[in-house]
Design a protein around this motif. Structure first.
Motif, PDB file in Angstrom:
ATOM      1  N   LEU A  85       0.839  -1.202   0.000  1.00  0.00           N
ATOM      2  CA  LEU A  85       0.000   0.000   0.000  1.00  0.00           C
ATOM      3  C   LEU A  85       0.876   1.254   0.000  1.00  0.00           C
ATOM      4  O   LEU A  85       0.613   2.208  -0.739  1.00  0.00           O
ATOM      5  CB  LEU A  85      -0.914  -0.035   1.233  1.00  0.00           C
ATOM      6  CG  LEU A  85      -2.007   1.002   1.284  1.00  0.00           C
ATOM      7  CD1 LEU A  85      -2.940   0.855   0.106  1.00  0.00           C
ATOM      8  CD2 LEU A  85      -2.797   0.878   2.585  1.00  0.00           C
ATOM      9  N   ASP A 144       2.506   1.804  -3.330  1.00  0.00           N
ATOM     10  CA  ASP A 144       1.556   2.306  -4.309  1.00  0.00           C
ATOM     11  C   ASP A 144       1.291   3.799  -4.134  1.00  0.00           C
ATOM     12  O   ASP A 144       1.064   4.506  -5.112  1.00  0.00           O
ATOM     13  CB  ASP A 144       0.245   1.527  -4.207  1.00  0.00           C
ATOM     14  CG  ASP A 144      -0.799   2.076  -5.156  1.00  0.00           C
ATOM     15  OD1 ASP A 144      -0.548   1.974  -6.368  1.00  0.00           O
ATOM     16  OD2 ASP A 144      -1.812   2.618  -4.699  1.00  0.00           O
ATOM     17  N   GLN A 145       1.312   4.285  -2.896  1.00  0.00           N
ATOM     18  CA  GLN A 145       1.046   5.710  -2.684  1.00  0.00           C
ATOM     19  C   GLN A 145       2.129   6.563  -3.331  1.00  0.00           C
ATOM     20  O   GLN A 145       1.871   7.681  -3.759  1.00  0.00           O
ATOM     21  CB  GLN A 145       0.965   6.052  -1.191  1.00  0.00           C
ATOM     22  CG  GLN A 145      -0.137   5.347  -0.446  1.00  0.00           C
ATOM     23  CD  GLN A 145      -1.481   5.475  -1.127  1.00  0.00           C
ATOM     24  OE1 GLN A 145      -1.902   6.560  -1.508  1.00  0.00           O
ATOM     25  NE2 GLN A 145      -2.147   4.356  -1.310  1.00  0.00           N
ATOM     26  N   PHE A 146       3.360   6.037  -3.374  1.00  0.00           N
ATOM     27  CA  PHE A 146       4.448   6.845  -3.932  1.00  0.00           C
ATOM     28  C   PHE A 146       4.599   6.647  -5.434  1.00  0.00           C
ATOM     29  O   PHE A 146       5.141   7.502  -6.111  1.00  0.00           O
ATOM     30  CB  PHE A 146       5.763   6.539  -3.212  1.00  0.00           C
ATOM     31  CG  PHE A 146       5.802   7.150  -1.839  1.00  0.00           C
ATOM     32  CD1 PHE A 146       6.160   8.484  -1.689  1.00  0.00           C
ATOM     33  CD2 PHE A 146       5.421   6.434  -0.725  1.00  0.00           C
ATOM     34  CE1 PHE A 146       6.165   9.072  -0.446  1.00  0.00           C
ATOM     35  CE2 PHE A 146       5.420   7.013   0.526  1.00  0.00           C
ATOM     36  CZ  PHE A 146       5.789   8.335   0.674  1.00  0.00           C
ATOM     37  N   LEU A 147       4.107   5.526  -5.970  1.00  0.00           N
ATOM     38  CA  LEU A 147       4.242   5.311  -7.414  1.00  0.00           C
ATOM     39  C   LEU A 147       2.900   5.496  -8.119  1.00  0.00           C
ATOM     40  O   LEU A 147       2.615   6.544  -8.646  1.00  0.00           O
ATOM     41  CB  LEU A 147       4.854   3.936  -7.688  1.00  0.00           C
ATOM     42  CG  LEU A 147       6.327   3.844  -7.273  1.00  0.00           C
ATOM     43  CD1 LEU A 147       6.842   2.430  -7.429  1.00  0.00           C
ATOM     44  CD2 LEU A 147       7.183   4.785  -8.103  1.00  0.00           C
ATOM     45  N   GLY A 148       2.055   4.489  -8.078  1.00  0.00           N
ATOM     46  CA  GLY A 148       0.825   4.525  -8.857  1.00  0.00           C
ATOM     47  C   GLY A 148      -0.102   5.688  -8.512  1.00  0.00           C
ATOM     48  O   GLY A 148      -0.554   6.414  -9.390  1.00  0.00           O
ATOM     49  N   THR A 149      -0.375   5.851  -7.234  1.00  0.00           N
ATOM     50  CA  THR A 149      -1.365   6.844  -6.829  1.00  0.00           C
ATOM     51  C   THR A 149      -0.764   8.241  -6.710  1.00  0.00           C
ATOM     52  O   THR A 149      -1.471   9.238  -6.768  1.00  0.00           O
ATOM     53  CB  THR A 149      -1.999   6.413  -5.486  1.00  0.00           C
ATOM     54  OG1 THR A 149      -2.500   5.105  -5.647  1.00  0.00           O
ATOM     55  CG2 THR A 149      -3.121   7.327  -5.077  1.00  0.00           C
ATOM     56  N   ARG A 150       0.536   8.309  -6.571  1.00  0.00           N
ATOM     57  CA  ARG A 150       1.242   9.590  -6.420  1.00  0.00           C
ATOM     58  C   ARG A 150       0.616  10.463  -5.335  1.00  0.00           C
ATOM     59  O   ARG A 150       0.244  11.595  -5.562  1.00  0.00           O
ATOM     60  CB  ARG A 150       1.291  10.328  -7.753  1.00  0.00           C
ATOM     61  CG  ARG A 150       2.377   9.803  -8.663  1.00  0.00           C
ATOM     62  CD  ARG A 150       2.371  10.485  -9.994  1.00  0.00           C
ATOM     63  NE  ARG A 150       1.332   9.961 -10.856  1.00  0.00           N
ATOM     64  CZ  ARG A 150       0.602  10.704 -11.669  1.00  0.00           C
ATOM     65  NH1 ARG A 150       0.780  11.993 -11.719  1.00  0.00           N
ATOM     66  NH2 ARG A 150      -0.310  10.140 -12.426  1.00  0.00           N
ATOM     67  N   ASP A 151       0.476   9.895  -4.161  1.00  0.00           N
ATOM     68  CA  ASP A 151      -0.111  10.606  -3.037  1.00  0.00           C
ATOM     69  C   ASP A 151       0.904  10.563  -1.894  1.00  0.00           C
ATOM     70  O   ASP A 151       0.801   9.753  -0.985  1.00  0.00           O
ATOM     71  CB  ASP A 151      -1.426   9.903  -2.642  1.00  0.00           C
ATOM     72  CG  ASP A 151      -2.238  10.725  -1.655  1.00  0.00           C
ATOM     73  OD1 ASP A 151      -1.673  11.644  -1.043  1.00  0.00           O
ATOM     74  OD2 ASP A 151      -3.441  10.442  -1.510  1.00  0.00           O
ATOM     75  N   TRP A 152       1.892  11.434  -1.967  1.00  0.00           N
ATOM     76  CA  TRP A 152       2.979  11.400  -0.986  1.00  0.00           C
ATOM     77  C   TRP A 152       2.495  11.633   0.441  1.00  0.00           C
ATOM     78  O   TRP A 152       2.940  10.931   1.352  1.00  0.00           O
ATOM     79  CB  TRP A 152       4.074  12.402  -1.354  1.00  0.00           C
ATOM     80  CG  TRP A 152       4.817  12.063  -2.605  1.00  0.00           C
ATOM     81  CD1 TRP A 152       4.494  11.098  -3.532  1.00  0.00           C
ATOM     82  CD2 TRP A 152       6.015  12.677  -3.088  1.00  0.00           C
ATOM     83  NE1 TRP A 152       5.413  11.087  -4.541  1.00  0.00           N
ATOM     84  CE2 TRP A 152       6.346  12.051  -4.311  1.00  0.00           C
ATOM     85  CE3 TRP A 152       6.834  13.706  -2.620  1.00  0.00           C
ATOM     86  CZ2 TRP A 152       7.472  12.423  -5.042  1.00  0.00           C
ATOM     87  CZ3 TRP A 152       7.954  14.066  -3.355  1.00  0.00           C
ATOM     88  CH2 TRP A 152       8.268  13.430  -4.554  1.00  0.00           C
TER      89      TRP A 152
END
Lengths: 328, 376
Positions: A283, A286-294
């Motif tokens: 999870l 994914d926040q740092f790659l796919g979702t781009r939600d740092w």
């Protein structure tokens, strides 16, 4: 470090200062200590504390429109900036984390997997470590070498090897399903399952359990076991009342070395896991790659760090009370 | 050992674990510095930031001979990785080859340099169907390089034997088909791609952001999930080729590879692939100039060189990529050029869509939906 230095450190500074005659020597020792401990301390400050602070700061920001972070100050109006963009500091990411039970579930699941891995590693590693520590000296070194030998090849390659071993066309699968078929049970798939994830996790982390256990067990004085035998203890009693309590510090450091990395592991569930095998590490990735939600990724990482620190503290506390018990 | 000392060794052991991560982190930085330091103006080097295995080795040789310069490549394996590296400050690339939505991000960030079309006479070779995308109207910044379709790859013998349809997304979403191939199917481990397939099957656009439609798509996915073996982004290539999988949702280049591998190893079956009639995702990769690049002159030379049909065809012949270059068709091996899955007819082409970027709120709620799907 000399024996004297270790004593000086543990017996406290008040006593040290009281001994007038060796004042100068203590100062020199302190200098030496600084030279030994200084560089790693500076290194960790720069590369652990600072990034952690950055991560904490990030968790209070808004995510940027293209990934990264939204600006802190109001942007100069330009064509590139879309309408209604938020900026500054916020608790939004924390709210999002606590607004849904979903994330607590993932944490729980990751802890369960980490606990299971640790337990299995312990059960498998303990007899092995005991065997190594009671072998002849020249054999011991060879066996320790064999334990660390897998590190010679790349971690991902070793995990991929498990894909072949557990795959539906593998000998192992055929064998297990032949046995199950004979018993009238429908065939099962080994790969892409929680089972495969657990196998991968245990396989990767087993040496981290064996080594601290071995270093601990190796130091045990065999005279203690002889004494226990003289006092009428059975084989089992000798293990349970002498060896096991003495080995607890090794058990706890091994457990910490397995439990903590498993919590953050994402590659093993990615490669060996099935459709439901998502752990906290996946999870966060994914926040740092796919979702781009740092910011939200930072919140998850902070929560994980807090959990890990709590566990490390707990392990240290257990180890301490185990040692304390032995002393009384 | 005293109590305090043992607590310290615990802490020490834990901190020791962070070291490898730090080392990785620092070497990562060092590489960026290097790429920043190397491209001096005096040097005849073109810095290309490209996908893994996305240029034929002979093309590199030909270009280096043609421009009398060196081609230096760095690689990425997905757009997010490329964007993350650029966001972390990687500069000095003359050319990047992003997919549409990532290019959109780069354009809006102001990270790209406009093209000088007078240096690109070969631009006329590009099929107009691939020009004027929503991401870059007028092709101010981008020239199409190659494309991939997200489609279905399958074990032809098995699927025929089980009498399953291969021209519809129903085969990966409908339990009545899936129950025949349970545990032999994988789908992409990508929120956008899998949602796109589900949305297309439901008759919506791949770029639909209606929460209600998303929910329907998520339900479709959750219903089908027990039949899938795994979410897989790369391992399906090998698993299809060795026969462990009978059906996979994946990229056309990868299916081409799997088909090639299955043929080479003589497994006794063939890997086929087809684009579902409901439509699918088209990922068009374009050549763009990074603003911080030092050699726009070489970059233009490279683009014009790659627009020559012969050079462009080399990549398609190597990896089975879709080719937007009309002049290239004559050089492409006929078994690839006649493959309807790679070169769709105009009717199907009209039903292909490119993924557009979501805004940050949509990204966050899609991520939550995805986590929910995985945990269910």
């Amino acid at each position: 470090m000399t024996k004297k230095a270790e004593q000086g450190r543990t017996e406290g500074r008040a006593e040290e200062r009281a001994e007038v005659g060796i004042k100068e020597r203590t100062a020199r020792q302190r200098m030496a200590k600084f030279f030994v401990a200084g560089p790693p301390l500076v290194f960790l400050t720069v590369f652990f504390v600072v990034p952690s602070l950055i991560m904490i700061a990030t968790s209070f920001r808004f995510p940027g429109e293209f990934g990264g972070l939204a600006p802190i100050a109001a942007p100069v109006v330009s064509a590139h900036v879309s309408q209604g963009l938020e900026y500054g500091f916020t608790l939004e990411a924390y709210q999002f984390f606590f607004s849904d039970i979903l994330y607590a579930k993932i944490f729980l699941k990751s802890f369960a997997v980490a606990a299971a891995t640790t337990l299995i590693c312990l059960v498998m590693a303990y007899p092995l470590a005991l065997l190594i520590s009671r072998s002849k000296k020249h054999l011991r070194n060879l066996m320790v070498l064999l334990v660390v030998l897998p590190f010679a090849s790349n971690f991902l390659i070793r995990i991929y090897a498990w894909m072949i071993i557990l795959g539906p066309e593998s000998g192992l699968s055929y064998f297990i399903n032949a046995v199950l078929g004979a018993l009238g049970i429908t065939p099962i798939t080994l790969l892409f399952s929680p089972f495969a994830v657990l196998v991968g996790m245990v396989y990767v982390h087993l040496p981290f359990m064996v080594l601290p256990l071995y270093t601990n067990l190796e130091k045990h004085d065999p005279a203690l076991l002889d004494a226990a035998q003289d006092l009428g203890a059975t084989r089992w009693q000798r293990f349970w009342r002498v060896t096991w309590p003495l080995s607890l510090p090794g058990v706890f450091s091994g457990a910490a070395l397995v439990f903590i990395p498993v919590l953050g592991m994402f590659a093993v569930p990615d490669i060996l896991g099935g459709t439901g095998d998502i752990l906290i590490g996946n999870l966060i990735k994914d926040q740092f790659l796919g979702t781009r939600d740092w910011p939200f990724g930072s919140v998850l990482a902070i929560m994980l760090t807090l959990a890990v620190l709590a566990i490390a503290g707990l392990a240290a506390w257990f180890a301490r009370s185990a040692v304390g018990q032995r002393a009384t | 050992m005293s109590i305090r000392a043992s607590a310290r060794t615990h802490l020490g052991a834990i901190l020791l674990f962070l070291l490898p991560a730090l080392i990785l982190f620092t070497t990562g930085c060092a590489r960026q510095d290097e790429s920043e330091a190397v491209p001096g103006r005096g040097e005849n080097v073109l810095h290309l930031f490209n996908w893994n295995n996305y240029i034929a080795p002979e093309t590199v040789r030909h270009f280096e001979k043609f421009c009398n310069c060196k081609l230096s490549q760095d690689y990425y394996s997905d757009n997010e990785e490329m964007l993350a590296k650029l966001a972390a400050g990687a500069t000095g690339y003359d050319l990047i080859v992003p997919t549409g939505n990532a290019m959109d991000t780069l354009i809006r960030q102001g990270a790209l340099r406009p093209l000088d079309k007078s240096l690109l006479p070969n631009l006329r070779n590009i099929n107009p169907a691939y020009l004027e995308t929503v991401f870059d109207p007028g092709n101010k910044y981008s020239v199409p390089y190659a494309y991939t379709l997200t489609l279905l790859g399958f074990n032809e013998e098995k699927i025929r034997e089980l009498e399953l349809p291969t021209d519809t997304w129903a085969i990966i979403f409908e339990p009545k088909y899936l129950k025949k191939i349970k545990g032999r199917v994988t789908v992409l481990d990508s929120q956008r791609e899998l949602m796109a397939a589900a949305l297309k099957y439901l008759g919506y656009s791949v770029n639909d952001t209606d929460e209600e439609h998303w929910k329907q798509a998520a339900e479709l996915i959750v219903r089908a999930k027990p039949y899938w073996a795994a979410f897989s982004n790369t391992s399906y290539i090998k698993e299809l080729a060795v026969g462990n999988l009978w059906l996979a949702h994946g990229y056309s280049n990868d299916m081409f590879q799997a088909a090639l591998d299955a043929k080479k190893t003589g497994r006794g079956f063939t890997i086929g692939y087809s684009t579902p009639r409901e439509g699918a995702v088209l990922a068009l990769d374009s050549m763009v100039l990074q603003r911080s690049g030092n050699r726009p002159d070489l970059a233009h030379q490279f683009i014009n060189f790659m627009l020559e049909g012969r050079n462009s065809a080399e990549l398609t012949n190597l990896i089975g990529s879709g080719n937007p270059n009309m002049d290239a068709m004559q050089y492409i091996r006929p078994e690839i050029a006649n493959n309807k899955a790679i070169f769709p007819d105009p009717e199907l082409l009209a039903r292909l869509e490119m993924l557009r970027d979501l805004d940050r709120k949509q990204r966050r709620s899609l991520s939550r939906l995805w986590t929910e799907i995985k945990l269910r």
